[in-house]
Design a protein around this motif. Structure first.
Motif, PDB file in Angstrom:
ATOM      1  N   ALA A 193       0.838  -1.199   0.000  1.00 25.69           N
ATOM      2  CA  ALA A 193       0.000   0.000   0.000  1.00 25.69           C
ATOM      3  C   ALA A 193       0.878   1.255   0.000  1.00 25.69           C
ATOM      4  CB  ALA A 193      -0.929  -0.009   1.213  1.00 25.69           C
ATOM      5  N   SER A 194       1.978   1.214   0.749  1.00 27.07           N
ATOM      6  CA  SER A 194       2.889   2.356   0.801  1.00 27.07           C
ATOM      7  C   SER A 194       3.594   2.566  -0.537  1.00 27.07           C
ATOM      8  CB  SER A 194       3.934   2.151   1.911  1.00 27.07           C
ATOM      9  OG  SER A 194       3.308   2.041   3.172  1.00 27.07           O
ATOM     10  N   ILE A 195       3.988   1.463  -1.184  1.00 27.64           N
ATOM     11  CA  ILE A 195       4.633   1.584  -2.499  1.00 27.64           C
ATOM     12  C   ILE A 195       3.661   2.169  -3.513  1.00 27.64           C
ATOM     13  CG2 ILE A 195       5.575   0.271  -4.447  1.00 27.64           C
ATOM     14  CD1 ILE A 195       6.788  -1.652  -2.369  1.00 27.64           C
ATOM     15  N   GLY A 196       2.421   1.661  -3.510  1.00 28.43           N
ATOM     16  CA  GLY A 196       1.414   2.202  -4.423  1.00 28.43           C
ATOM     17  C   GLY A 196       1.181   3.677  -4.172  1.00 28.43           C
ATOM     18  N   LEU A 197       1.145   4.054  -2.899  1.00 28.34           N
ATOM     19  CA  LEU A 197       0.967   5.455  -2.535  1.00 28.34           C
ATOM     20  C   LEU A 197       2.146   6.289  -3.030  1.00 28.34           C
ATOM     21  CD1 LEU A 197      -0.462   7.719  -0.954  1.00 28.34           C
ATOM     22  CD2 LEU A 197       0.730   6.918   1.102  1.00 28.34           C
ATOM     23  N   GLY A 198       3.372   5.787  -2.800  1.00 24.76           N
ATOM     24  CA  GLY A 198       4.555   6.515  -3.235  1.00 24.76           C
ATOM     25  C   GLY A 198       4.606   6.684  -4.747  1.00 24.76           C
ATOM     26  N   LYS A 203       4.000   9.999  -9.588  1.00 25.19           N
ATOM     27  CA  LYS A 203       3.351  10.222 -10.881  1.00 25.19           C
ATOM     28  C   LYS A 203       2.644  11.570 -10.905  1.00 25.19           C
ATOM     29  CE  LYS A 203       0.020   8.067 -14.071  1.00 25.19           C
ATOM     30  NZ  LYS A 203       0.918   8.109 -15.243  1.00 25.19           N
ATOM     31  N   THR A 204       2.004  11.924  -9.783  1.00 25.67           N
ATOM     32  CA  THR A 204       1.302  13.205  -9.699  1.00 25.67           C
ATOM     33  C   THR A 204       2.282  14.373  -9.729  1.00 25.67           C
ATOM     34  OG1 THR A 204      -0.433  12.160  -8.367  1.00 25.67           O
ATOM     35  CG2 THR A 204      -0.340  14.562  -8.337  1.00 25.67           C
ATOM     36  N   GLY A 281      -6.469   5.716  -2.172  1.00 24.87           N
ATOM     37  CA  GLY A 281      -7.581   6.061  -3.051  1.00 24.87           C
ATOM     38  C   GLY A 281      -7.435   7.455  -3.633  1.00 24.87           C
ATOM     39  N   ILE A 282      -7.116   8.428  -2.780  1.00 27.88           N
ATOM     40  CA  ILE A 282      -7.018   9.817  -3.226  1.00 27.88           C
ATOM     41  C   ILE A 282      -5.821  10.013  -4.159  1.00 27.88           C
ATOM     42  CG2 ILE A 282      -6.510  12.167  -2.435  1.00 27.88           C
ATOM     43  CD1 ILE A 282      -8.231  11.522   0.057  1.00 27.88           C
ATOM     44  N   MET A 283      -4.644   9.550  -3.739  1.00 26.87           N
ATOM     45  CA  MET A 283      -3.458   9.738  -4.567  1.00 26.87           C
ATOM     46  C   MET A 283      -3.528   8.906  -5.849  1.00 26.87           C
ATOM     47  SD  MET A 283      -1.996  12.079  -3.002  1.00 26.87           S
ATOM     48  CE  MET A 283      -0.765  12.207  -4.305  1.00 26.87           C
TER      49      MET A 283
END
Length: 466
Positions: A193-198, A203-204, A281-283
């Protein structure tokens, strides 16, 4: 043999019910909950918000977390039931809690809902793990052969390997032996989950033209409406752990009181997962916009940094290996206890063979347990191979389990235990909450079923390719 003579003395090996003293703590219960909750559901949250828009998506995440926390505390109170002869009687399973508090047809309906959901979750985790394993192979293929290479991978082989692993792990005797596996699985869930968030943040932050997002829910056509309903089901699936809550509570030490510890564990588990869900979800939605993929880890193009995406997908697999066992143990226990009571004289069912394994100690082998659990894993694996629809399956499982297991039965047992008068303000408020959640679950189920039907029109069995 030492026996219980009363109380919870430190020198006894047994609890008040004559069973071996439970050793679970706030930490192990929290790990079980996080393992059960932060699962494949987190991967679909960016897609869910993309279908609902900022306002409705974030509101849905918030409301589901609050409802889950509230009803989990109600359900934790049902672990012990007052008995005029035995005093506080332990309810070892969700079904037993419903039987002792509500009885009758509700007990049977609970069994249908709970164990049907547990089987469905096992199938869903088999599908998700296979998708993550094939994503690793595709990522390496793209990295080696270029972005235009044909790197499609069959999912069936990976489902079979996942099933083989589960056959071995299913020989773990019971829930009480899963603590280490749950802690490892919980760490894996935080990691991916942290990797996906990072990756989403990176990307953003790249700049350039940002993907289009929607502030409000935009139902532009019939298909968009169905997708919005399905998204609600995905969010519901991401939060439900009521199916194993009583079983987790049954692992806790008797002092401090199990209910007290379980409520704290629920608060920790739901709070931690909500923070992760919001961030992911947000990021994820910011990174991909309205075109967010169903599994946001697969949305980073499989390109660079390919090794980090590979590692995240490997963590998904390791987490779901442990989570499968958390959800499978109640089914294993149900069948094995029923069989031993039905045929107590059958050696195949009740006899334990103690085998000494060098460096590992003594292993207790039961032929029926090994055979039945192997059959169960094979069935769930074949079902996953037959119906490999990631988002729609998650949405349907969430819709089918959220209302009856996470809302209806906890509320009904609370009303019964607390003897809340009919038509009082508290009674009306609880019934309103239950009715509202029923409507939401029905809409989510309708959207997911429509999606499954649509997938079936273009699907040939045993030919799933990522």
């Amino acid at each position: 043999m030492e026996t219980q003579t009363g109380g919870f003395g430190e020198n006894t090996k047994f609890d008040d019910d004559g069973r071996l003293k439970r050793q679970g703590t706030l930490m192990t219960a929290s790990a079980h909950i996080i393992t059960a909750v932060i699962g494949s559901g987190v991967l679909s949250l960016a897609w869910a918000i993309s279908q609902l828009g900022w306002i409705v998506g974030i509101l849905a995440l918030t409301m589901f977390s609050l409802i889950t926390l509230y009803t989990s505390c109600l359900l934790a109170n049902s672990y012990r039931s007052p008995d005029p002869v035995l005093g506080d009687r332990r309810n070892y399973t969700y079904m037993l809690a419903v039987q002792n508090n509500l009885g009758g047809i509700k007990y049977q309906l609970c069994g249908l809902a709970q164990y049907g959901n547990l089987v469905g979750v096992a199938i869903g985790y088999t599908i998700t793990s296979a998708f993550s394993m094939s994503a690793i192979k595709r990522s390496n293929c793209f990295h080696s052969n270029g972005h235009e290479a044909d790197c499609h991978e069959s999912n069936e082989t990976y489902m079979i390997w996942y099933g083989i692993i589960q056959i071995f792990l299913s020989q773990i005797p019971n829930f009480h032996k899963l603590s280490v596996l749950s802690v490892i699985a919980a760490i894996m869930s935080f990691t991916y989950a942290s990797i996906g968030l990072g990756l989403s943040i990176a990307k953003t932050a790249q700049g350039g033209e940002h993907p289009k997002t929607s502030f409000t829910l935009e139902v532009t056509n019939k298909q968009k409406m169905w997708s919005s309903f399905q998204a609600i089901g995905d969010i519901a699936f991401a939060y439900v752990f009521a199916t194993v809550l009583i079983e987790i509570e049954d692992t806790l030490k008797s002092s401090p009181p199990e209910t007290q510890v379980m409520k704290k564990a629920s608060a920790i588990g739901v709070s931690v997962t909500t923070v992760f869900y919001m961030l992911c979800g947000i990021m994820g939605y910011l990174a991909f916009g309205n075109d967010a993929p169903g599994n946001f880890l697969t949305g980073f193009g499989f390109y660079e940094p390919f090794w980090l995406v590979d590692f995240a997908n490997a963590c998904v697999v390791l987490h779901l290996v442990g989570a499968y066992q958390v959800f499978a143990q109640p089914i294993f226990k149900l069948v094995e206890e029923w069989s031993s009571k039905r045929w107590p004289e059958c050696d195949f069912i009740v006899r334990e063979y103690h085998i000494t394994i060098p460096l590992f100690g003594t292993w207790s082998l039961n032929l029926f347990r090994s055979t039945w659990r192997t059959i169960y894993v094979v069935i769930t694996t074949v079902a996953g191979i037959t119906f490999p629809f990631f988002n729609n399956v998650l949405g349907f499982l969430g819709a089918a389990s959220f209302w009856p297991l996470a809302v209806y039965f906890p509320i009904e047992m609370h009303i019964s235990q607390s003897k809340i008068p009919c038509y009082s303000s508290t009674w009306m408020g609880l019934k309103f909450l239950s009715g509202l959640c029923l409507i939401v679950s029905l809409l989510a189920a309708a959207g997911s079923i429509q999606g499954i039907v649509q997938d079936l029109t273009n699907y040939r069995p045993f030919t799933s390719v990522s």
